[in-house]
Write an enzyme that holds these catalytic residues in place. Sequence first.
Site, PDB file in Angstrom:
ATOM      1  CB  CYS A 113     -14.119   2.169 -10.071  1.00 28.22           C
ATOM      2  SG  CYS A 113     -13.553   3.825  -9.665  1.00 28.22           S
ATOM      3  CG  HIS A 241     -12.567  -0.373  -7.558  1.00 24.97           C
ATOM      4  ND1 HIS A 241     -11.444  -0.062  -8.298  1.00 24.97           N
ATOM      5  CD2 HIS A 241     -12.974   0.787  -6.970  1.00 24.97           C
ATOM      6  CE1 HIS A 241     -11.196   1.230  -8.166  1.00 24.97           C
ATOM      7  NE2 HIS A 241     -12.099   1.766  -7.377  1.00 24.97           N
ATOM      8  CG  ASN A 271      -9.157   4.189  -6.957  1.00 25.87           C
ATOM      9  OD1 ASN A 271      -9.227   3.625  -8.039  1.00 25.87           O
ATOM     10  ND2 ASN A 271     -10.227   4.707  -6.364  1.00 25.87           N
TER      11      ASN A 271
END
Length: 315
Positions: A113, A241, A271
């Site tokens: 990430c 993120h 995500n």
Amino acid sequence: MNGTRITAVGHYQPARVLTNDDLAGMVDTSDAWIRSRVGIRTRHLAGPDEPVDELAAHAAAKALAAAGLAPEDIDLVLVATSTAIDRSPNTAARVAARLGIPQPAAMDVNVVCAGFTHALATADHTVRAGAATRALVVGADKMSEVTDWTDRTTCVLVGDGAGAAVVEACRPGEEPGIGPVLWGSVPRMGNAVRIEGTPPRFAQEGQSVYRWATTQLPPIARRACEKAGVEPADLAAVVLHQANLRIIEPLAHKIGAVNAVVARDVTESGNTSAASIPLALSKLLERGAVRSGDTALLFGFGGNLSYAGQVVRCP
């Protein structure tokens, strides 16, 4: 050399949209449950014939076009991804081949990430050192391919996509457009977020990640601003993120970016791992929420319990 700057960005998402109601027909969940816990409404999913390098190439082509560059103008391709199934050729080489970039250095960066902000810092350092002239930096992940779609704790989170940026040297006398990176990790907690096994599957310890992100990361993100000589209150945008709205909002508040637009693309994209920061930044610019020259904090965190952040000037 004075420094580097981002000259253009681009993003790409697959056409298929999976809603929370769609997920409720697959696992024991509901739209209300998902929204209340992670803030996600929809996510985009790639098909079996859309590999991660294809997602990356679409975003990269848009960034190249926005920069007014030809493939032969690029001599470094960095792709941040943790979902490439094949080990070789790497994703960067495949993206270069798709775009017709003739002789680039081509490397993948696997910091999950936080991959894009690590790759962006690497491009900045490489161009500053004179080892490259123009770099194409891509964050791309196909999280749907590493997800157990019977596990409601993880399948509600993920989406697929890509975002890209072109990095070049600053013009003579121009202030650096990419600030110093602040990066690191917590190896002893690295297993809190995992993509492992055969076939590889995404898993995480949600509460541990939430506590770490909301308590340990705010002072680190503020230090990234300090390294750039920018007060958090002067930021025009904060692009974290896009893990979970319940992480993004408290983290942005604790950083002290009281006047900034906070990217909340997680609500419509889920995500997307390494893709999430460039994807969200590109969308903010596309819809005019931030303008060319604005300062934005980019801050990636998560997999490996790694983090990396820098203040950039928007292209």
